[in-house]
Design a protein around this motif. Structure first.
Motif, PDB file in Angstrom:
ATOM      1  N   ARG A  10     -17.931  39.718   4.142  1.00 22.35           N
ATOM      2  CA  ARG A  10     -17.082  40.794   3.652  1.00 22.35           C
ATOM      3  C   ARG A  10     -16.592  41.698   4.781  1.00 22.35           C
ATOM      4  O   ARG A  10     -15.490  42.253   4.700  1.00 22.35           O
ATOM      5  N   VAL A  11     -17.376  41.863   5.831  1.00 19.64           N
ATOM      6  CA  VAL A  11     -16.992  42.778   6.907  1.00 19.64           C
ATOM      7  C   VAL A  11     -16.205  42.075   8.010  1.00 19.64           C
ATOM      8  O   VAL A  11     -15.744  42.738   8.940  1.00 19.64           O
ATOM      9  N   GLN A  12     -16.020  40.770   7.912  1.00 25.09           N
ATOM     10  CA  GLN A  12     -15.249  40.062   8.923  1.00 25.09           C
ATOM     11  C   GLN A  12     -13.754  40.258   8.681  1.00 25.09           C
ATOM     12  O   GLN A  12     -13.253  39.935   7.604  1.00 25.09           O
ATOM     13  N   PRO A  13     -13.012  40.762   9.667  1.00 26.23           N
ATOM     14  CA  PRO A  13     -11.560  40.928   9.485  1.00 26.23           C
ATOM     15  C   PRO A  13     -10.852  39.600   9.219  1.00 26.23           C
ATOM     16  O   PRO A  13      -9.871  39.567   8.459  1.00 26.23           O
ATOM     17  N   LEU A  14     -11.362  38.517   9.827  1.00 22.06           N
ATOM     18  CA  LEU A  14     -10.721  37.212   9.648  1.00 22.06           C
ATOM     19  C   LEU A  14     -10.688  36.809   8.180  1.00 22.06           C
ATOM     20  O   LEU A  14      -9.716  36.189   7.721  1.00 22.06           O
ATOM     21  N   THR A  15     -11.730  37.158   7.439  1.00 24.26           N
ATOM     22  CA  THR A  15     -11.786  36.807   6.020  1.00 24.26           C
ATOM     23  C   THR A  15     -10.604  37.403   5.258  1.00 24.26           C
ATOM     24  O   THR A  15      -9.921  36.707   4.498  1.00 24.26           O
ATOM     25  N   TRP A  16     -10.338  38.679   5.483  1.00 27.79           N
ATOM     26  CA  TRP A  16      -9.280  39.364   4.747  1.00 27.79           C
ATOM     27  C   TRP A  16      -7.898  38.980   5.266  1.00 27.79           C
ATOM     28  O   TRP A  16      -6.932  38.929   4.488  1.00 27.79           O
ATOM     29  N   VAL A  17      -7.800  38.713   6.566  1.00 23.82           N
ATOM     30  CA  VAL A  17      -6.514  38.261   7.113  1.00 23.82           C
ATOM     31  C   VAL A  17      -6.124  36.919   6.517  1.00 23.82           C
ATOM     32  O   VAL A  17      -4.974  36.702   6.101  1.00 23.82           O
ATOM     33  N   LEU A  18      -7.090  35.990   6.465  1.00 22.14           N
ATOM     34  CA  LEU A  18      -6.808  34.676   5.890  1.00 22.14           C
ATOM     35  C   LEU A  18      -6.460  34.787   4.407  1.00 22.14           C
ATOM     36  O   LEU A  18      -5.565  34.095   3.912  1.00 22.14           O
ATOM     37  N   LEU A  19      -7.175  35.650   3.699  1.00 24.30           N
ATOM     38  CA  LEU A  19      -6.897  35.830   2.271  1.00 24.30           C
ATOM     39  C   LEU A  19      -5.487  36.372   2.060  1.00 24.30           C
ATOM     40  O   LEU A  19      -4.729  35.863   1.229  1.00 24.30           O
ATOM     41  N   ALA A  20      -5.115  37.405   2.829  1.00 27.80           N
ATOM     42  CA  ALA A  20      -3.798  38.020   2.649  1.00 27.80           C
ATOM     43  C   ALA A  20      -2.672  37.061   3.032  1.00 27.80           C
ATOM     44  O   ALA A  20      -1.692  36.906   2.290  1.00 27.80           O
ATOM     45  N   LEU A  21      -2.797  36.407   4.180  1.00 29.68           N
ATOM     46  CA  LEU A  21      -1.731  35.513   4.641  1.00 29.68           C
ATOM     47  C   LEU A  21      -1.578  34.301   3.727  1.00 29.68           C
ATOM     48  O   LEU A  21      -0.457  33.887   3.411  1.00 29.68           O
ATOM     49  N   SER A  22      -2.704  33.730   3.309  1.00 31.22           N
ATOM     50  CA  SER A  22      -2.632  32.543   2.458  1.00 31.22           C
ATOM     51  C   SER A  22      -2.050  32.882   1.088  1.00 31.22           C
ATOM     52  O   SER A  22      -1.231  32.121   0.543  1.00 31.22           O
ATOM     53  N   LEU A  23      -2.436  34.013   0.513  1.00 30.56           N
ATOM     54  CA  LEU A  23      -1.889  34.398  -0.790  1.00 30.56           C
ATOM     55  C   LEU A  23      -0.408  34.759  -0.682  1.00 30.56           C
ATOM     56  O   LEU A  23       0.361  34.510  -1.619  1.00 30.56           O
ATOM     57  N   ALA A  24      -0.004  35.353   0.446  1.00 26.96           N
ATOM     58  CA  ALA A  24       1.411  35.638   0.646  1.00 26.96           C
ATOM     59  C   ALA A  24       2.216  34.345   0.704  1.00 26.96           C
ATOM     60  O   ALA A  24       3.304  34.246   0.112  1.00 26.96           O
ATOM     61  N   TRP A  25       1.691  33.355   1.411  1.00 25.77           N
ATOM     62  CA  TRP A  25       2.369  32.058   1.491  1.00 25.77           C
ATOM     63  C   TRP A  25       2.433  31.392   0.121  1.00 25.77           C
ATOM     64  O   TRP A  25       3.470  30.854  -0.286  1.00 25.77           O
ATOM     65  N   LEU A  26       1.326  31.432  -0.612  1.00 28.87           N
ATOM     66  CA  LEU A  26       1.298  30.820  -1.936  1.00 28.87           C
ATOM     67  C   LEU A  26       2.230  31.562  -2.895  1.00 28.87           C
ATOM     68  O   LEU A  26       2.840  30.949  -3.772  1.00 28.87           O
ATOM     69  N   GLY A  27       2.336  32.884  -2.748  1.00 28.19           N
ATOM     70  CA  GLY A  27       3.259  33.641  -3.569  1.00 28.19           C
ATOM     71  C   GLY A  27       4.702  33.230  -3.319  1.00 28.19           C
ATOM     72  O   GLY A  27       5.499  33.103  -4.259  1.00 28.19           O
ATOM     73  N   TRP A  28       5.055  33.002  -2.054  1.00 22.24           N
ATOM     74  CA  TRP A  28       6.402  32.537  -1.737  1.00 22.24           C
ATOM     75  C   TRP A  28       6.633  31.131  -2.308  1.00 22.24           C
ATOM     76  O   TRP A  28       7.705  30.843  -2.855  1.00 22.24           O
ATOM     77  N   CYS A  29       5.623  30.258  -2.186  1.00 29.98           N
ATOM     78  CA  CYS A  29       5.742  28.906  -2.752  1.00 29.98           C
ATOM     79  C   CYS A  29       5.919  28.959  -4.255  1.00 29.98           C
ATOM     80  O   CYS A  29       6.729  28.205  -4.826  1.00 29.98           O
ATOM     81  N   PHE A  30       5.173  29.843  -4.914  1.00 36.11           N
ATOM     82  CA  PHE A  30       5.294  29.976  -6.366  1.00 36.11           C
ATOM     83  C   PHE A  30       6.693  30.432  -6.760  1.00 36.11           C
ATOM     84  O   PHE A  30       7.290  29.904  -7.713  1.00 36.11           O
ATOM     85  N   THR A  31       7.240  31.399  -6.025  1.00 40.13           N
ATOM     86  CA  THR A  31       8.593  31.882  -6.313  1.00 40.13           C
ATOM     87  C   THR A  31       9.626  30.764  -6.140  1.00 40.13           C
ATOM     88  O   THR A  31      10.544  30.606  -6.966  1.00 40.13           O
ATOM     89  N   ARG A  32       9.466  29.985  -5.089  1.00 42.99           N
ATOM     90  CA  ARG A  32      10.409  28.884  -4.844  1.00 42.99           C
ATOM     91  C   ARG A  32      10.297  27.816  -5.921  1.00 42.99           C
ATOM     92  O   ARG A  32      11.312  27.327  -6.447  1.00 42.99           O
ATOM     93  N   LEU A  33       9.064  27.436  -6.275  1.00 40.13           N
ATOM     94  CA  LEU A  33       8.861  26.415  -7.303  1.00 40.13           C
ATOM     95  C   LEU A  33       9.381  26.882  -8.658  1.00 40.13           C
ATOM     96  O   LEU A  33       9.972  26.101  -9.411  1.00 40.13           O
ATOM     97  N   LEU A  34       9.155  28.157  -8.967  1.00 41.14           N
ATOM     98  CA  LEU A  34       9.630  28.701 -10.241  1.00 41.14           C
ATOM     99  C   LEU A  34      11.158  28.708 -10.285  1.00 41.14           C
ATOM    100  O   LEU A  34      11.761  28.383 -11.319  1.00 41.14           O
ATOM    101  N   GLY A  35      11.786  29.067  -9.161  1.00 37.82           N
ATOM    102  CA  GLY A  35      13.247  29.054  -9.119  1.00 37.82           C
ATOM    103  C   GLY A  35      13.805  27.657  -9.327  1.00 37.82           C
ATOM    104  O   GLY A  35      14.787  27.461 -10.065  1.00 37.82           O
ATOM    105  N   GLU A  36      13.193  26.656  -8.708  1.00 36.55           N
ATOM    106  CA  GLU A  36      13.639  25.280  -8.889  1.00 36.55           C
ATOM    107  C   GLU A  36      13.414  24.819 -10.326  1.00 36.55           C
ATOM    108  O   GLU A  36      14.239  24.080 -10.891  1.00 36.55           O
ATOM    109  N   PHE A  37      12.316  25.261 -10.923  1.00 37.37           N
ATOM    110  CA  PHE A  37      12.021  24.887 -12.313  1.00 37.37           C
ATOM    111  C   PHE A  37      13.061  25.463 -13.270  1.00 37.37           C
ATOM    112  O   PHE A  37      13.571  24.770 -14.157  1.00 37.37           O
TER     113      PHE A  37
END
Length: 246
Positions: A10-37
């Protein structure tokens, strides 16, 4: 052990950086997939057996998470045991009477819980619009199970790789290469014309793809459980050997 490892993660910065960046990427993928759908909704309405929301949005999003996991899991798991050995805290755990199996299982449980939370946050994106569609819940559940098992297997690989080195970076590279090897080992066999051989069975992609297609098989589930058990057993044996030498 679980409480200590939870605090460390919980106190490792890498944990939260990976969580934020990965969810941001997945959010963009979701928006793109939804638009195509939505763009192809009219064309699909004229087809009786056209793919639906789960096939075109939810499952591809889970597939993107699986691809990200190849990099995210080794980075999260690289310091679990290698960091303890490098910092000299592993002998302290042994001196406190903590068995090797408890150390390995405690670190694995915390890493797996974080990964499952990551999966649930990603899954919340397609589920947020499920009320406006008619999703295939069975296929979505099978795909979610497949990615969850993949995350569990990659976490076990990361723990095993971290148990055999004192350098977290080396552990991350080894776990990444092992994960890639398990996913791609059957590609050469398929190019050679072998589709149902032992090499295909050894590939993680074979079992993940079955679950992503909605095909739940005991054989596929047992493959993941066997891989997890072997990796954790190897990590436990290595720590036990370190304890005997110390």
């Amino acid at each position: 052990m679980i409480r200590l490892e939870t605090r460390r993660l919980r106190v490792q910065p890498l944990t939260w950086v990976l969580l934020a960046l990965s969810l941001a990427w997945l959010g963009w993928c979701f928006t793109r997939l939804l638009g195509e759908f939505l763009a192809g909704e009219i064309q699909r309405a004229a087809q009786p057996d056209s793919p639906g929301y789960v096939d075109l949005v939810a499952v591809p999003l889970l597939g993107q998470l699986g691809e990200l996991a190849l990099l995210v899991v080794p980075l999260l798991g690289m310091s679990t045991l290698a960091g303890e050995r490098r910092n000299g805290t592993l002998p302290l755990l042994f001196a406190a009477g903590v068995p090797a199996s408890r150390i390995v299982l405690g670190k694995y449980a915390v890493l797996l819980l974080w990964l499952l939370l990551w999966l649930l946050l990603a899954l919340a994106m397609p589920l947020s619009l499920a009320h406006a569609t008619t999703p295939d819940w069975g296929k979505l559940a099978a795909a979610t199970l497949g990615i969850a098992l993949m995350l569990a297997a990659l976490a076990a690989l990361a723990i095993a790789a971290s148990a055999f080195t004192t350098h977290p970076a080396i552990a991350a590279v080894v776990a990444l290469l092992l994960g890639l090897a398990l996913l791609t080992v059957n590609f050469g066999a398929q190019l050679a014309g072998f589709d149902n051989g032992a090499i295909n069975w050894l590939a993680m992609s074979t079992h993940v793809q079955n679950l992503l297609r909605g095909l739940v098989s005991t054989t596929d589930i047992l493959w993941f459980l066997l891989l997890i058990a072997v990796c954790l057993a190897l990590a436990t044996r290595r720590l036990a050997a370190d304890k005997e030498r110390g």
